[in-house]
Design an enzyme around this catalytic site. Sequence first.
Site, short mmCIF file in Angstrom:
data_model
loop_
_atom_site.label_atom_id
_atom_site.label_comp_id
_atom_site.label_asym_id
_atom_site.label_seq_id
_atom_site.Cartn_x
_atom_site.Cartn_y
_atom_site.Cartn_z
N HIS A 80 0.83 -1.21 0.00
CA HIS A 80 0.00 0.00 0.00
C HIS A 80 0.86 1.26 0.00
O HIS A 80 0.38 2.34 0.36
CB HIS A 80 -0.92 0.01 1.22
CG HIS A 80 -1.92 -1.11 1.22
ND1 HIS A 80 -2.38 -1.70 2.38
CD2 HIS A 80 -2.54 -1.76 0.21
CE1 HIS A 80 -3.24 -2.66 2.08
NE2 HIS A 80 -3.36 -2.71 0.76
N ARG A 95 1.78 2.88 -2.43
CA ARG A 95 1.05 3.74 -3.36
C ARG A 95 -0.34 3.13 -3.57
O ARG A 95 -0.49 1.91 -3.57
CB ARG A 95 1.76 3.86 -4.71
CG ARG A 95 3.02 4.70 -4.71
CD ARG A 95 3.49 4.90 -6.14
NE ARG A 95 4.75 5.58 -6.26
CZ ARG A 95 4.92 6.90 -6.28
NH1 ARG A 95 3.86 7.69 -6.14
NH2 ARG A 95 6.11 7.44 -6.43
N LYS A 106 -2.89 -2.52 -7.93
CA LYS A 106 -3.19 -2.88 -9.33
C LYS A 106 -2.73 -4.29 -9.63
O LYS A 106 -1.63 -4.69 -9.25
CB LYS A 106 -2.44 -1.91 -10.28
CG LYS A 106 -2.87 -2.04 -11.73
CD LYS A 106 -4.16 -1.31 -11.95
CE LYS A 106 -4.68 -1.48 -13.37
NZ LYS A 106 -5.26 -2.81 -13.63
N LYS A 137 7.00 -4.65 -10.43
CA LYS A 137 6.80 -4.39 -11.86
C LYS A 137 6.35 -2.94 -12.06
O LYS A 137 6.88 -2.23 -12.93
CB LYS A 137 5.75 -5.35 -12.42
CG LYS A 137 5.57 -5.30 -13.92
CD LYS A 137 4.45 -6.22 -14.37
CE LYS A 137 4.71 -7.66 -14.02
NZ LYS A 137 3.67 -8.56 -14.58
N ASP A 166 7.77 2.88 -13.41
CA ASP A 166 7.29 4.15 -12.86
C ASP A 166 5.78 4.33 -13.02
O ASP A 166 5.28 5.40 -13.36
CB ASP A 166 8.01 5.34 -13.51
CG ASP A 166 9.48 5.38 -13.12
OD1 ASP A 166 9.80 5.11 -11.95
OD2 ASP A 166 10.32 5.67 -14.00
N LYS A 226 -3.22 -8.84 -6.90
CA LYS A 226 -3.58 -9.91 -7.84
C LYS A 226 -4.78 -10.65 -7.30
O LYS A 226 -4.96 -10.75 -6.08
CB LYS A 226 -2.42 -10.89 -8.03
CG LYS A 226 -2.44 -11.58 -9.39
CD LYS A 226 -2.02 -10.60 -10.49
CE LYS A 226 -1.88 -11.29 -11.83
NZ LYS A 226 -1.32 -10.38 -12.84
N SER A 257 -2.65 -0.18 -18.83
CA SER A 257 -3.75 -0.12 -17.85
C SER A 257 -3.71 1.20 -17.09
O SER A 257 -4.76 1.78 -16.77
CB SER A 257 -3.64 -1.30 -16.88
OG SER A 257 -4.20 -2.47 -17.43
#
Length: 502
Positions: A96, A98, A102, A126, A131, A138, A394
């Site tokens: 967490h 950031r 995703k 990844k 960046d 997941k 994405s």
Amino acid sequence: MQSLARLSRTSLVQKGLVPQTIKNYSSVSQAEIDNEPRFLECFKTFFDKAAGLTNLKPGVLNNMKECNVALRVEFPIKNEHGDVDIIAGYRAQHSHHRLPCKGGIRFSEEVDLQEVMALASLMTYKCAVVDVPFGGAKGGVRIDPKKYTVAQREKITRAYTLLLCQKNFIGPGVDVPAPDMGTGEQEMAWIRDTYQAFNTNDVDSMACVTGKPISSGGIRGRTEATGLGVFYGIREFLSYEEVLKKTGLTPGIKGKSIVIQGFGNVGYFAAKFFEQAGAKVIAVAEHNGAVYNADGLNIDALNKYKLQHGTFIDFPGATNIVDSVKALEIPCDILIPAALEKQIHIGNVADIQAKLIGEAANGPMTPRADQILLNRGHVIIPDLLLNAGGVTVSYFEWLKNLSHVRFGRLNKKWEESSKKLLLEFVESTVNKKLSEAERSLIIHGADEIDIVRSGLEDTMQNACAETRKTANEKNTDYRSAALYNAIMKIKAVYESSGNVFS
């Protein structure tokens, strides 16, 4: 039709596909192969190797390595026979540092908690490598999607999404899923619709998931993004002097022989882009067989054949490989594993002949196999760098959904008008008129797909250059270099946030 069933070492040597000088690992037992670490432990081993290049304290590194939170749910679904199936679903959020988190959602009978935790971990690093300002996540649902009708898959997808909503594991600022193995645009559209139904006041609800159809807020260029990113990454590495020296390859893609394992979304588009650039895709493998042609396979014809027959076997003009895993052992310039994890392991690593290995799949190689190949001088472009094209685009889709306007809509015509004025000035100055085709090519303003592909290419070039620089400075392999860069970027986020790490 020829058949290379099982492709034994003897038959490979006789056919000239494998040099006799390669060490024989036939003495490796099945127990030793089975004893290799699970996917999550494989990732942690790679992490620990890269962490050794830093001067960070063990507690800091352990916090970065471990998964923050994981969810396991079960829900009932009535099958076509009238019985009730209990479906298991998972979602892991690794970091967490950031937000949002995703990561994709896969439908597979092999899905379990350790797998989604491993994949979530990989996603964190990844994203950092390229960046993209997300934490890693997941998810998965333990089903074989082929055993369910479209209506049943919709029920499963919506039920799973509802549970994610109830547990606050989905949302534009919380956790943003995407397609993965066994899922695609349709499942993402169902997820978006389900989330919006329960969040009617969220003006940004379209950004709750990416990989959607264009009609549901998707972005042009997302479908082929991972495969195109693989192409950009390998092309970039084939311009590096040290890579060319180590592999003995010449610069560029043209004329290179390529073997691809996996012909799903990633493998197919990677094959297409390499073929268009002049490479020879000499073998393609799927779970139910592979085919080989030393002169190169026609990718569109192969895809059409597979859609019609459900297999590559007996594709005209190609040699059958019944045991498809053996395709990994065919000598080639570039090997691209684009299927499942742990496909290259202690049991087959001695027979890997590719000069350069580009990991289009997540975790396709075990740590022991990785080290053996590095010791033998192979170049390995790691998964967390090479297959980051999907999450990159994405990210672009997420930005599009938050801005509520497609890329290019506000500036395309202004660009075209400016270019037209400049071109007319140049033509009048040199007293020469260009053809209409030439004028159209020069004047063309950037569409959404042009902007997406430009952003993806720039992202991959920068990430590859950063990885190369660290590998040379630290005298290490590219996987460790990419992980080192990611670790240091995440550390910087924690420090600037006033975390206890500082």
